[in-house]
Write a protein that holds these residues in place. Structure first.
Motif, PDB file in Angstrom:
ATOM      1  N   MET A   1      28.664  62.208   1.839  1.00 58.19           N
ATOM      2  CA  MET A   1      29.535  61.139   2.279  1.00 58.19           C
ATOM      3  C   MET A   1      29.801  60.194   1.110  1.00 58.19           C
ATOM      4  SD  MET A   1      28.856  58.689   5.483  1.00 58.19           S
ATOM      5  CE  MET A   1      29.824  57.293   5.799  1.00 58.19           C
ATOM      6  N   SER A   2      31.038  59.858   0.914  1.00 61.87           N
ATOM      7  CA  SER A   2      31.413  58.966  -0.178  1.00 61.87           C
ATOM      8  C   SER A   2      30.997  57.540   0.117  1.00 61.87           C
ATOM      9  CB  SER A   2      32.929  58.987  -0.384  1.00 61.87           C
ATOM     10  OG  SER A   2      33.356  60.260  -0.758  1.00 61.87           O
ATOM     11  N   GLN A   3      30.564  56.866  -0.907  1.00 59.81           N
ATOM     12  CA  GLN A   3      30.244  55.453  -0.760  1.00 59.81           C
ATOM     13  C   GLN A   3      31.531  54.651  -0.879  1.00 59.81           C
ATOM     14  OE1 GLN A   3      27.035  53.712  -2.725  1.00 59.81           O
ATOM     15  NE2 GLN A   3      25.578  55.126  -1.832  1.00 59.81           N
ATOM     16  N   SER A   4      31.620  53.602  -0.100  1.00 62.44           N
ATOM     17  CA  SER A   4      32.812  52.757  -0.137  1.00 62.44           C
ATOM     18  C   SER A   4      32.747  51.816  -1.335  1.00 62.44           C
ATOM     19  CB  SER A   4      32.938  51.971   1.164  1.00 62.44           C
ATOM     20  OG  SER A   4      31.812  51.144   1.358  1.00 62.44           O
ATOM     21  N   LEU A   5      33.921  51.457  -1.817  1.00 67.94           N
ATOM     22  CA  LEU A   5      34.040  50.627  -3.015  1.00 67.94           C
ATOM     23  C   LEU A   5      35.040  49.509  -2.766  1.00 67.94           C
ATOM     24  CD1 LEU A   5      33.626  50.118  -6.099  1.00 67.94           C
ATOM     25  CD2 LEU A   5      35.479  51.752  -6.467  1.00 67.94           C
ATOM     26  N   LEU A   6      34.649  48.290  -3.093  1.00 67.62           N
ATOM     27  CA  LEU A   6      35.547  47.142  -3.049  1.00 67.62           C
ATOM     28  C   LEU A   6      35.802  46.703  -4.480  1.00 67.62           C
ATOM     29  CD1 LEU A   6      37.086  44.965  -1.406  1.00 67.62           C
ATOM     30  CD2 LEU A   6      35.009  43.565  -1.558  1.00 67.62           C
ATOM     31  N   ILE A   7      37.066  46.608  -4.835  1.00 65.59           N
ATOM     32  CA  ILE A   7      37.456  46.124  -6.154  1.00 65.59           C
ATOM     33  C   ILE A   7      37.955  44.699  -5.981  1.00 65.59           C
ATOM     34  CG2 ILE A   7      39.003  46.447  -8.114  1.00 65.59           C
ATOM     35  CD1 ILE A   7      39.142  49.446  -7.130  1.00 65.59           C
ATOM     36  N   THR A 107      32.921  36.832   2.852  1.00 69.25           N
ATOM     37  CA  THR A 107      31.500  37.187   2.788  1.00 69.25           C
ATOM     38  C   THR A 107      31.231  38.435   3.622  1.00 69.25           C
ATOM     39  OG1 THR A 107      30.927  34.861   2.484  1.00 69.25           O
ATOM     40  CG2 THR A 107      29.170  36.332   3.194  1.00 69.25           C
ATOM     41  N   ALA A 108      31.783  38.490   4.817  1.00 68.65           N
ATOM     42  CA  ALA A 108      31.605  39.654   5.684  1.00 68.65           C
ATOM     43  C   ALA A 108      32.273  40.890   5.088  1.00 68.65           C
ATOM     44  CB  ALA A 108      32.167  39.359   7.069  1.00 68.65           C
ATOM     45  N   LEU A 109      33.431  40.709   4.484  1.00 73.90           N
ATOM     46  CA  LEU A 109      34.143  41.830   3.853  1.00 73.90           C
ATOM     47  C   LEU A 109      33.303  42.450   2.743  1.00 73.90           C
ATOM     48  CD1 LEU A 109      36.824  43.476   3.319  1.00 73.90           C
ATOM     49  CD2 LEU A 109      37.321  41.704   1.619  1.00 73.90           C
ATOM     50  N   ILE A 110      32.793  41.628   1.860  1.00 76.39           N
ATOM     51  CA  ILE A 110      32.004  42.121   0.725  1.00 76.39           C
ATOM     52  C   ILE A 110      30.763  42.851   1.223  1.00 76.39           C
ATOM     53  CG2 ILE A 110      30.643  41.390  -1.279  1.00 76.39           C
ATOM     54  CD1 ILE A 110      32.825  39.166  -1.659  1.00 76.39           C
ATOM     55  N   ALA A 111      30.155  42.357   2.268  1.00 78.31           N
ATOM     56  CA  ALA A 111      28.944  42.976   2.817  1.00 78.31           C
ATOM     57  C   ALA A 111      29.217  44.361   3.416  1.00 78.31           C
ATOM     58  CB  ALA A 111      28.325  42.062   3.865  1.00 78.31           C
ATOM     59  N   ARG A 112      30.451  44.626   3.818  1.00 79.94           N
ATOM     60  CA  ARG A 112      30.795  45.920   4.433  1.00 79.94           C
ATOM     61  C   ARG A 112      30.845  47.067   3.429  1.00 79.94           C
ATOM     62  NH1 ARG A 112      35.811  43.982   7.485  1.00 79.94           N
ATOM     63  NH2 ARG A 112      36.825  45.331   5.989  1.00 79.94           N
ATOM     64  N   TYR A 113      31.016  46.759   2.147  1.00 83.93           N
ATOM     65  CA  TYR A 113      31.195  47.806   1.140  1.00 83.93           C
ATOM     66  C   TYR A 113      29.869  48.146   0.464  1.00 83.93           C
ATOM     67  CZ  TYR A 113      36.216  47.704   1.687  1.00 83.93           C
ATOM     68  OH  TYR A 113      37.476  47.821   2.216  1.00 83.93           O
ATOM     69  N   ASP A 114      29.713  49.445   0.114  1.00 87.23           N
ATOM     70  CA  ASP A 114      28.494  49.903  -0.554  1.00 87.23           C
ATOM     71  C   ASP A 114      28.438  49.447  -2.006  1.00 87.23           C
ATOM     72  OD1 ASP A 114      27.549  51.432   1.697  1.00 87.23           O
ATOM     73  OD2 ASP A 114      29.087  52.922   1.222  1.00 87.23           O
TER      74      ASP A 114
END
Length: 119
Positions: A1-7, A107-114
């Motif tokens: 499973m791919s890890q999610s990424l936030l840029i 804050t919640a958005l950042i916490a959702r990404y791996d």
């Protein structure tokens, strides 16, 4: 499973290579079906302003790259409401459709990404 990424992109499109690098990473990740999102924060919200004239600053226009994000599967696009307001960028005049979030939502958005990359 791919890890999610936030840029998280924090640089204005004309202030250095950071804005272009963030877009390049997003487009490459999208091409490989990596689950990713992109957050425009601080001066990064200037990338979303419509009607930019990059040629007058002898810069390459990033608007085509921004418009290509959804075509590459990068559809989770966000902007900070505080950053937009502080910089006088009206949310209804953006060149790209983004979800505008307040500080608690960020804050919640950042916490959702791996994984999170900030440029």
């Amino acid at each position: 499973m791919s890890q999610s990424l936030l840029i998280i992109t924090r640089q204005a499109p004309w202030s250095g290579p950071g804005a272009r690098e963030a877009l390049d990473i997003a487009l490459a990740g999208g091409a490989f079906d990596l689950p990713l999102g992109m957050l425009f924060l601080d001066d990064g919200v200037f990338q979303l302003a419509s009607g930019q004239q990059a040629a007058s600053l002898q810069q390459k226009d990033l608007s085509a790259n921004l418009q290509a994000l959804p075509m590459f599967g990068v559809e989770s696009l966000y902007a900070s409401s505080r950053s937009l307001q502080e910089r006088g960028v009206p949310g209804d005049a953006l060149a790209l459709s983004v979800e505008v979030l307040d500080d608690s939502d960020l804050t919640a958005l950042i916490a959702r990404y791996d994984q999170v990359i900030t440029l």
